[in-house]
Write a protein that holds these residues in place. Structure first.
Motif, PDB file in Angstrom:
ATOM      1  N   THR A   1      -9.787  -3.269 -10.112  1.00  0.00           N
ATOM      2  CA  THR A   1      -8.454  -2.656 -10.149  1.00  0.00           C
ATOM      3  C   THR A   1      -7.581  -3.206 -11.273  1.00  0.00           C
ATOM      4  O   THR A   1      -6.457  -2.754 -11.434  1.00  0.00           O
ATOM      5  CB  THR A   1      -7.723  -2.864  -8.805  1.00  0.00           C
ATOM      6  OG1 THR A   1      -7.596  -4.258  -8.554  1.00  0.00           O
ATOM      7  CG2 THR A   1      -8.456  -2.174  -7.669  1.00  0.00           C
ATOM      8  N   ALA A   2      -8.105  -4.158 -12.036  1.00  0.00           N
ATOM      9  CA  ALA A   2      -7.306  -4.762 -13.110  1.00  0.00           C
ATOM     10  C   ALA A   2      -6.830  -3.713 -14.115  1.00  0.00           C
ATOM     11  O   ALA A   2      -5.701  -3.784 -14.614  1.00  0.00           O
ATOM     12  CB  ALA A   2      -8.102  -5.857 -13.812  1.00  0.00           C
ATOM     13  N   ALA A   3      -7.660  -2.734 -14.394  1.00  0.00           N
ATOM     14  CA  ALA A   3      -7.291  -1.704 -15.366  1.00  0.00           C
ATOM     15  C   ALA A   3      -6.271  -0.720 -14.808  1.00  0.00           C
ATOM     16  O   ALA A   3      -5.501  -0.128 -15.564  1.00  0.00           O
ATOM     17  CB  ALA A   3      -8.531  -0.947 -15.829  1.00  0.00           C
ATOM     18  N   PHE A   4      -6.272  -0.541 -13.500  1.00  0.00           N
ATOM     19  CA  PHE A   4      -5.340   0.396 -12.862  1.00  0.00           C
ATOM     20  C   PHE A   4      -4.867  -0.222 -11.552  1.00  0.00           C
ATOM     21  O   PHE A   4      -5.373   0.063 -10.475  1.00  0.00           O
ATOM     22  CB  PHE A   4      -6.019   1.745 -12.628  1.00  0.00           C
ATOM     23  CG  PHE A   4      -5.073   2.811 -12.160  1.00  0.00           C
ATOM     24  CD1 PHE A   4      -4.019   3.244 -12.955  1.00  0.00           C
ATOM     25  CD2 PHE A   4      -5.234   3.392 -10.913  1.00  0.00           C
ATOM     26  CE1 PHE A   4      -3.152   4.225 -12.518  1.00  0.00           C
ATOM     27  CE2 PHE A   4      -4.372   4.384 -10.467  1.00  0.00           C
ATOM     28  CZ  PHE A   4      -3.327   4.804 -11.274  1.00  0.00           C
ATOM     29  N   LYS A   5      -3.902  -1.116 -11.653  1.00  0.00           N
ATOM     30  CA  LYS A   5      -3.412  -1.929 -10.529  1.00  0.00           C
ATOM     31  C   LYS A   5      -2.961  -1.103  -9.320  1.00  0.00           C
ATOM     32  O   LYS A   5      -3.158  -1.530  -8.182  1.00  0.00           O
ATOM     33  CB  LYS A   5      -2.276  -2.806 -11.040  1.00  0.00           C
ATOM     34  CG  LYS A   5      -2.169  -4.174 -10.475  1.00  0.00           C
ATOM     35  CD  LYS A   5      -3.443  -4.962 -10.450  1.00  0.00           C
ATOM     36  CE  LYS A   5      -3.148  -6.385 -10.077  1.00  0.00           C
ATOM     37  NZ  LYS A   5      -4.277  -7.056  -9.511  1.00  0.00           N
ATOM     38  N   PRO A   6      -2.356   0.080  -9.495  1.00  0.00           N
ATOM     39  CA  PRO A   6      -1.932   0.853  -8.310  1.00  0.00           C
ATOM     40  C   PRO A   6      -3.076   1.192  -7.357  1.00  0.00           C
ATOM     41  O   PRO A   6      -2.844   1.433  -6.178  1.00  0.00           O
ATOM     42  CB  PRO A   6      -1.322   2.123  -8.909  1.00  0.00           C
ATOM     43  CG  PRO A   6      -0.848   1.705 -10.254  1.00  0.00           C
ATOM     44  CD  PRO A   6      -1.871   0.705 -10.738  1.00  0.00           C
ATOM     45  N   ALA A   7      -4.316   1.170  -7.846  1.00  0.00           N
ATOM     46  CA  ALA A   7      -5.460   1.500  -6.992  1.00  0.00           C
ATOM     47  C   ALA A   7      -5.586   0.544  -5.816  1.00  0.00           C
ATOM     48  O   ALA A   7      -6.178   0.890  -4.789  1.00  0.00           O
ATOM     49  CB  ALA A   7      -6.744   1.510  -7.819  1.00  0.00           C
ATOM     50  N   GLU A   8      -5.016  -0.663  -5.921  1.00  0.00           N
ATOM     51  CA  GLU A   8      -5.054  -1.599  -4.794  1.00  0.00           C
ATOM     52  C   GLU A   8      -4.403  -1.008  -3.552  1.00  0.00           C
ATOM     53  O   GLU A   8      -4.753  -1.365  -2.434  1.00  0.00           O
ATOM     54  CB  GLU A   8      -4.361  -2.910  -5.164  1.00  0.00           C
ATOM     55  CG  GLU A   8      -5.144  -3.771  -6.108  1.00  0.00           C
ATOM     56  CD  GLU A   8      -4.461  -5.090  -6.407  1.00  0.00           C
ATOM     57  OE1 GLU A   8      -3.372  -5.364  -5.860  1.00  0.00           O
ATOM     58  OE2 GLU A   8      -5.035  -5.855  -7.196  1.00  0.00           O
ATOM     59  N   GLY A   9      -3.468  -0.101  -3.750  1.00  0.00           N
ATOM     60  CA  GLY A   9      -2.777   0.522  -2.630  1.00  0.00           C
ATOM     61  C   GLY A   9      -3.670   1.378  -1.757  1.00  0.00           C
ATOM     62  O   GLY A   9      -3.339   1.660  -0.601  1.00  0.00           O
ATOM     63  N   LEU A  10      -4.810   1.795  -2.297  1.00  0.00           N
ATOM     64  CA  LEU A  10      -5.720   2.636  -1.524  1.00  0.00           C
ATOM     65  C   LEU A  10      -6.314   1.913  -0.317  1.00  0.00           C
ATOM     66  O   LEU A  10      -6.733   2.548   0.647  1.00  0.00           O
ATOM     67  CB  LEU A  10      -6.847   3.164  -2.415  1.00  0.00           C
ATOM     68  CG  LEU A  10      -6.420   4.212  -3.435  1.00  0.00           C
ATOM     69  CD1 LEU A  10      -7.547   4.486  -4.417  1.00  0.00           C
ATOM     70  CD2 LEU A  10      -5.981   5.498  -2.736  1.00  0.00           C
TER      71      LEU A  10
END
Length: 193
Positions: A37-46
């Protein structure tokens, strides 16, 4: 206000304790996916909705005001005391997540325990948790990414907390383990009809 029976308290505490221990492992999953998720941090919200699950499950099974908040606080405090990686912030998260679920059921005066209310609880938990995390954990995140994180929190809250919580409460009721609680009695009535 309806009082908690000893059984209500025991089940709520057991839900919270079981998730508190499980959350230690789930927290490690967040660490493992960090590079992804480092490249797209918002993905952690999934994946956030799993954190809201004890509150939804307790609300659906016990069906008493305060059960969601109590289960979520027990889970968060136990995780924190067992060495969870977010320290005291875990307790803040537990308060907000349990509060979001309580709010959903309170809006309907604790009279409806349906999938839609469980989903609303997950969504409200996601919204409240996002406010905390936006400023506590992601202060450097741009607002466009922060809003994407919010969308993922809401989606995850709806599906992983609301949907999965609903399915888990139904599965638990089907085992007969909660027959003396409202969710179990409702299941028995439905199968007899």
């Amino acid at each position: 206000m309806t009082r908690f029976r000893t059984l209500d308290l025991l089940v709520t505490v057991l839900i919270g304790a079981a998730f508190g221990v499980a959350f230690l492992g789930y927290g490690q999953l967040y660490t493992l996916i960090g590079p992804l998720t480092a490249a797209f941090k918002p993905a952690e919200g999934l994946l956030a909705g799993i954190w809201f699950l004890p509150a939804v499950l307790a609300a659906l099974v016990v069906r008493k005001p305060g059960a969601a908040l109590l289960a979520e606080m027990i889970a968060s405090l136990l995780e924190m005391l067992l060495g969870g990686q977010w320290g005291w912030g875990t307790a803040v998260s537990g308060l907000l997540q349990g509060g979001g679920v309580e709010l959903a059921f309170a809006l309907l005066r604790y009279r409806r325990f349906t999938l839609s209310v469980a989903v609303l609880g997950g969504v409200l938990s996601g919204a409240l948790e996002w406010v905390w995390e936006r400023f506590a954990y992601y202060p450097e995140m741009s607002w466009s990414y922060a809003l994407m994180l919010l969308a993922f929190f809401l989606l995850s809250g709806a599906v992983l907390a609301g949907g999965l919580g609903w399915a888990a409460s139904r599965a638990l009721a089907a085992t007969g383990a909660v027959d003396s609680l409202p969710a179990g009695r409702e299941h028995v009535r439905a199968t007899e009809a």
